[in-house]
Structure formats: C-alpha cells, structure tokens
Design a protein around this motif. Structure first.
Motif, PDB file in Angstrom:
ATOM      1  N   SER A 146      21.130  17.675  27.007  1.00 17.05           N
ATOM      2  CA  SER A 146      20.824  16.352  26.456  1.00 17.05           C
ATOM      3  C   SER A 146      19.671  15.689  27.189  1.00 17.05           C
ATOM      4  CB  SER A 146      22.069  15.449  26.550  1.00 17.05           C
ATOM      5  OG  SER A 146      22.472  15.298  27.922  1.00 17.05           O
ATOM      6  N   LEU A 147      19.111  16.353  28.192  1.00 13.34           N
ATOM      7  CA  LEU A 147      18.081  15.736  29.020  1.00 13.34           C
ATOM      8  C   LEU A 147      16.815  15.395  28.241  1.00 13.34           C
ATOM      9  CD1 LEU A 147      18.264  17.753  32.368  1.00 13.34           C
ATOM     10  CD2 LEU A 147      19.341  15.578  31.804  1.00 13.34           C
ATOM     11  N   LYS A 148      16.530  16.135  27.209  1.00 15.44           N
ATOM     12  CA  LYS A 148      15.274  15.936  26.485  1.00 15.44           C
ATOM     13  C   LYS A 148      15.401  14.950  25.336  1.00 15.44           C
ATOM     14  CE  LYS A 148      16.122  19.950  23.508  1.00 15.44           C
ATOM     15  NZ  LYS A 148      17.521  20.113  23.930  1.00 15.44           N
ATOM     16  N   GLN A 149      16.577  14.340  25.152  1.00 17.74           N
ATOM     17  CA  GLN A 149      16.795  13.478  24.002  1.00 17.74           C
ATOM     18  C   GLN A 149      16.157  12.096  24.111  1.00 17.74           C
ATOM     19  OE1 GLN A 149      21.022  13.468  23.322  1.00 17.74           O
ATOM     20  NE2 GLN A 149      21.051  15.578  22.564  1.00 17.74           N
ATOM     21  N   PRO A 150      16.262  11.368  25.251  1.00 20.26           N
ATOM     22  CA  PRO A 150      15.644  10.038  25.314  1.00 20.26           C
ATOM     23  C   PRO A 150      14.126  10.109  25.165  1.00 20.26           C
ATOM     24  CG  PRO A 150      17.225  10.355  27.094  1.00 20.26           C
ATOM     25  CD  PRO A 150      17.015  11.685  26.469  1.00 20.26           C
ATOM     26  N   GLU A 151      13.542   9.009  24.679  1.00 22.26           N
ATOM     27  CA  GLU A 151      12.098   8.962  24.494  1.00 22.26           C
ATOM     28  C   GLU A 151      11.386   9.069  25.834  1.00 22.26           C
ATOM     29  OE1 GLU A 151       8.613   6.046  22.637  1.00 22.26           O
ATOM     30  OE2 GLU A 151      10.736   5.451  22.541  1.00 22.26           O
ATOM     31  N   MET A 152      10.370   9.926  25.892  1.00 20.68           N
ATOM     32  CA  MET A 152       9.602  10.125  27.107  1.00 20.68           C
ATOM     33  C   MET A 152       8.118  10.084  26.772  1.00 20.68           C
ATOM     34  SD  MET A 152      11.871  13.051  29.071  1.00 20.68           S
ATOM     35  CE  MET A 152      11.631  12.412  30.717  1.00 20.68           C
ATOM     36  N   VAL A 153       7.320   9.686  27.748  1.00 20.92           N
ATOM     37  CA  VAL A 153       5.871   9.583  27.553  1.00 20.92           C
ATOM     38  C   VAL A 153       5.158  10.295  28.693  1.00 20.92           C
ATOM     39  CG1 VAL A 153       5.999   7.415  26.266  1.00 20.92           C
ATOM     40  CG2 VAL A 153       5.791   7.363  28.762  1.00 20.92           C
ATOM     41  N   LEU A 154       3.913  10.639  28.464  1.00 21.29           N
ATOM     42  CA  LEU A 154       3.093  11.263  29.493  1.00 21.29           C
ATOM     43  C   LEU A 154       2.475  10.175  30.364  1.00 21.29           C
ATOM     44  CD1 LEU A 154       2.013  14.042  30.459  1.00 21.29           C
ATOM     45  CD2 LEU A 154      -0.014  13.596  29.049  1.00 21.29           C
ATOM     46  N   GLY A 155       2.801  10.177  31.656  1.00 25.49           N
ATOM     47  CA  GLY A 155       2.304   9.159  32.559  1.00 25.49           C
ATOM     48  C   GLY A 155       0.944   9.497  33.127  1.00 25.49           C
ATOM     49  N   PRO A 156       0.352   8.562  33.894  1.00 33.63           N
ATOM     50  CA  PRO A 156      -0.957   8.798  34.512  1.00 33.63           C
ATOM     51  C   PRO A 156      -0.965  10.001  35.449  1.00 33.63           C
ATOM     52  CG  PRO A 156      -0.366   6.463  34.610  1.00 33.63           C
ATOM     53  CD  PRO A 156       0.848   7.193  34.150  1.00 33.63           C
ATOM     54  N   ASP A 157       0.213  10.375  35.959  1.00 41.20           N
ATOM     55  CA  ASP A 157       0.301  11.529  36.853  1.00 41.20           C
ATOM     56  C   ASP A 157       0.503  12.835  36.088  1.00 41.20           C
ATOM     57  OD1 ASP A 157       2.855  11.066  35.949  1.00 41.20           O
ATOM     58  OD2 ASP A 157       3.786  11.000  37.933  1.00 41.20           O
ATOM     59  N   LYS A 158       0.381  12.767  34.757  1.00 43.41           N
ATOM     60  CA  LYS A 158       0.498  13.947  33.887  1.00 43.41           C
ATOM     61  C   LYS A 158       1.909  14.515  33.856  1.00 43.41           C
ATOM     62  CE  LYS A 158      -3.909  13.542  33.249  1.00 43.41           C
ATOM     63  NZ  LYS A 158      -4.386  12.860  32.019  1.00 43.41           N
ATOM     64  N   LYS A 159       2.902  13.670  34.110  1.00 39.15           N
ATOM     65  CA  LYS A 159       4.298  14.079  34.012  1.00 39.15           C
ATOM     66  C   LYS A 159       4.972  13.307  32.884  1.00 39.15           C
ATOM     67  CE  LYS A 159       4.837  15.130  38.951  1.00 39.15           C
ATOM     68  NZ  LYS A 159       4.844  16.583  38.789  1.00 39.15           N
ATOM     69  N   MET A 160       5.898  13.981  32.211  1.00 37.18           N
ATOM     70  CA  MET A 160       6.709  13.328  31.206  1.00 37.18           C
ATOM     71  C   MET A 160       7.796  12.517  31.915  1.00 37.18           C
ATOM     72  SD  MET A 160       5.269  14.356  28.428  1.00 37.18           S
ATOM     73  CE  MET A 160       6.444  13.664  27.262  1.00 37.18           C
ATOM     74  N   ARG A 161       8.013  11.289  31.449  1.00 43.26           N
ATOM     75  CA  ARG A 161       9.043  10.445  32.057  1.00 43.26           C
ATOM     76  C   ARG A 161       9.535   9.432  31.028  1.00 43.26           C
ATOM     77  NH1 ARG A 161       7.417   8.414  37.099  1.00 43.26           N
ATOM     78  NH2 ARG A 161       5.894  10.084  37.316  1.00 43.26           N
ATOM     79  N   TYR A 162      10.684   8.796  31.334  1.00 39.70           N
ATOM     80  CA  TYR A 162      11.196   7.763  30.447  1.00 39.70           C
ATOM     81  C   TYR A 162      10.176   6.635  30.324  1.00 39.70           C
ATOM     82  CZ  TYR A 162      15.766   9.919  31.521  1.00 39.70           C
ATOM     83  OH  TYR A 162      16.806  10.788  31.692  1.00 39.70           O
ATOM     84  N   ILE A 163      10.180   5.956  29.173  1.00 35.85           N
ATOM     85  CA  ILE A 163       9.295   4.812  29.020  1.00 35.85           C
ATOM     86  C   ILE A 163       9.674   3.750  30.057  1.00 35.85           C
ATOM     87  CG2 ILE A 163       8.830   5.247  26.583  1.00 35.85           C
ATOM     88  CD1 ILE A 163      10.894   3.112  25.895  1.00 35.85           C
ATOM     89  N   LYS A 164       8.701   2.944  30.446  1.00 37.84           N
ATOM     90  CA  LYS A 164       8.889   2.018  31.562  1.00 37.84           C
ATOM     91  C   LYS A 164      10.049   1.032  31.355  1.00 37.84           C
ATOM     92  CE  LYS A 164       5.278   0.864  33.855  1.00 37.84           C
ATOM     93  NZ  LYS A 164       4.008   0.240  34.305  1.00 37.84           N
ATOM     94  N   PRO A 165      10.267   0.462  30.160  1.00 38.40           N
ATOM     95  CA  PRO A 165      11.421  -0.439  30.006  1.00 38.40           C
ATOM     96  C   PRO A 165      12.754   0.213  30.337  1.00 38.40           C
ATOM     97  CG  PRO A 165       9.905  -0.732  28.184  1.00 38.40           C
ATOM     98  CD  PRO A 165       9.419   0.476  28.947  1.00 38.40           C
ATOM     99  N   ILE A 166      12.913   1.495  29.991  1.00 40.67           N
ATOM    100  CA  ILE A 166      14.152   2.194  30.325  1.00 40.67           C
ATOM    101  C   ILE A 166      14.258   2.377  31.839  1.00 40.67           C
ATOM    102  CG2 ILE A 166      15.328   4.439  30.222  1.00 40.67           C
ATOM    103  CD1 ILE A 166      14.542   4.659  27.327  1.00 40.67           C
ATOM    104  N   ARG A 167      13.177   2.788  32.478  1.00 43.71           N
ATOM    105  CA  ARG A 167      13.205   3.000  33.925  1.00 43.71           C
ATOM    106  C   ARG A 167      13.536   1.699  34.656  1.00 43.71           C
ATOM    107  NH1 ARG A 167       7.983   5.100  33.191  1.00 43.71           N
ATOM    108  NH2 ARG A 167       7.200   4.135  35.111  1.00 43.71           N
ATOM    109  N   LYS A 168      12.888   0.613  34.265  1.00 43.06           N
ATOM    110  CA  LYS A 168      13.134  -0.669  34.924  1.00 43.06           C
ATOM    111  C   LYS A 168      14.576  -1.140  34.703  1.00 43.06           C
ATOM    112  CE  LYS A 168       8.411  -2.494  35.052  1.00 43.06           C
ATOM    113  NZ  LYS A 168       7.507  -3.581  34.591  1.00 43.06           N
TER     114      LYS A 168
END
Length: 257
Positions: A146-168
């Motif tokens: 299930s790890l790949k299910q939440p929305e993720m974006v490519l960050g400035p460091d070229k890594k996929m991560r959760y969108i910032k509102p979710i992280r915060k």
C-alpha cells in the motif's frame, strides 16, 4: 542493520568496547531487530547510542518484513535502558496510511512508558521518499504493498515524496504527541537544551518545513552537527571531551539546509 547478526559476528560488542576508550567519538548502532542480549554486559561508558527505527505496529507487520515486531523492539529497548545505554529513535520514514494518527500516538505512548527522556539522545523524523525508479521495483517485488497509494510528487532533490500538506499534517501531529510526553512546548533544536529534551531533527526536509513544524531551523549542516555535540555536552556532563565551538563547525564546507 547494526545488530541483526550480532549473535553471529559479535562486531557490535567489539565496537562498543573500542568506542568506550575513545575520548572524541560516539557510536550509534541502528537496528530494527531485538538482538541486544550479546551487548548487555558491555562496559559501554555511555559512549554508544543504541537506536531503533520505529513505526506503528500496522506498518511493521505489513511492510517491514522479517524484522522484530513492535513488542519485541520495545522489550529490547527496555533491556538496554536498564543497562544504562543511551538511546535514539528514528521515525523515518513515517508512513501515511488509514489510521496513522492513532498508530503513531500508540507507538509513542508505549515508547515513553519504558524510556526516560533523559536517556534519549535524539529523535529523527522524516517521511517516505524514494528515487522514481523504485516505484516500479516496489510494484514488481511487492505488488500488494500500500506504500505507493498516497499521492506523491517529485521534489527538488529528485525523490518522490508525499505532497507537503500531508507531510506537515503528519509532522504536526507527531510534534504534538512528543510535547505531551516530554512536557515541553518548544522542541526547536536551536533553543535551550535541557535534560528532558532530546535533540529533534528532520531528515531531508527544507527549512520551511523545519520552521513551521519545529519553530526554527539550523542554518547549515555544520550548525546541525554542532547542535548534536552541544546537546550531548550539556545533557551528559563528561561525555564530550572538548566543548564545541560553533565557528569551527561553520568553517566546514557544508551546503545550507
């Protein structure tokens, strides 16, 4: 994993005994195992920090295959605490899933029930992130994850991560629970250090996330290194052999956070 094979290699025991004799170094052993019995009788002189990667029971059971369960980790943590070891905990990566709020509240409740805050050197926090090509490998090797299910974006460091509102949102909840357990309102690493205040820091997050969730941020990696040493010096008298000078750390050629 620093301890997973310790009963076979005994390398951690040798390192602990060696670091106990070094005036200018601290050893961190990080694990997801419960294999601590071989190191319990070491004369560590608190020069070794035994650290665990932590997550809620649901994530350990479904995603962290062939690692110690949450209960097993907690039992191992209690053993090293009783032997006077300093500890650290890495909530990295935090995982966004249904019920994550209760999951992270539960693991912190259980952790602070057995570990005095004065024996926790630092706590790191970060969210799930990976290189883009890892998504295909996850799909191929673990198609039911299930790890790949939440929305993720490519960050400035070229890594996929959760969108910032979710992280915060996740970090804010986590900080609220930490404040409750520590009885401290200010968790910023740059402010007053006290025996009950472990160093709290983010892994691979920009300064704006630090500021919003922790209230401040180190101005460089060198500054963060200095804060690690200063925290150890003030919280554990005699552990650091030479008082750190911020100017010396800032001379190093580090990139800004």
């Amino acid at each position: 994993d620093s301890l997973a094979l310790e009963n076979l290699t005994h390398q951690a025991k040798q390192l602990i005994e060696s670091f106990a004799k070094l005036p200018n170094a601290i050893l961190e052993l990080r694990t997801k195992s419960d294999n601590v019995d071989p190191i319990l009788d070491c004369d560590h002189k608190q020069k070794t920090v035994v650290a665990w990667s932590m997550n809620p029971k649901t994530i350990i059971d479904t995603q962290e295959h062939r690692t110690a369960t949450l209960d097993q980790r907690l039992a191992a943590i209690k053993k090293v605490v009783n032997k006077g070891y300093l500890t650290a905990f890495h909530f990295d990566p935090m995982i966004y899933y249904e019920g994550w709020e209760d999951g992270y509240t539960d693991v912190l409740d259980k952790l602070f029930a057995i570990v005095p805050a004065k024996q926790i050197t630092w706590i790191s926090i970060g969210s799930l992130r990976f290189n883009p090509e890892m998504k295909q490998k996850m799909q191929a090797n673990f198609p039911k994850t299930s790890l790949k299910q939440p929305e993720m974006v490519l960050g400035p460091d070229k890594k996929m991560r959760y969108i910032k509102p979710i992280r915060k949102k996740m970090y804010t909840h986590f900080m609220t629970e930490l404040k409750r357990h520590l009885g401290i309102d200010d968790l910023s690493p740059t402010t007053t250090i006290s025996p009950e205040k472990p160093l709290i820091y983010f892994c691979m997050e920009r300064w704006d996330v630090w500021d919003e969730c922790l209230g401040d941020h180190p101005r460089s990696v060198g500054h963060l290194d200095y804060l690690f040493t200063k925290s150890l010096e003030e919280r554990y008298p005699g552990l650091v052999h030479q008082s750190p000078e911020l100017t010396q750390y800032e001379k190093e050629q580090y990139s800004n956070l």
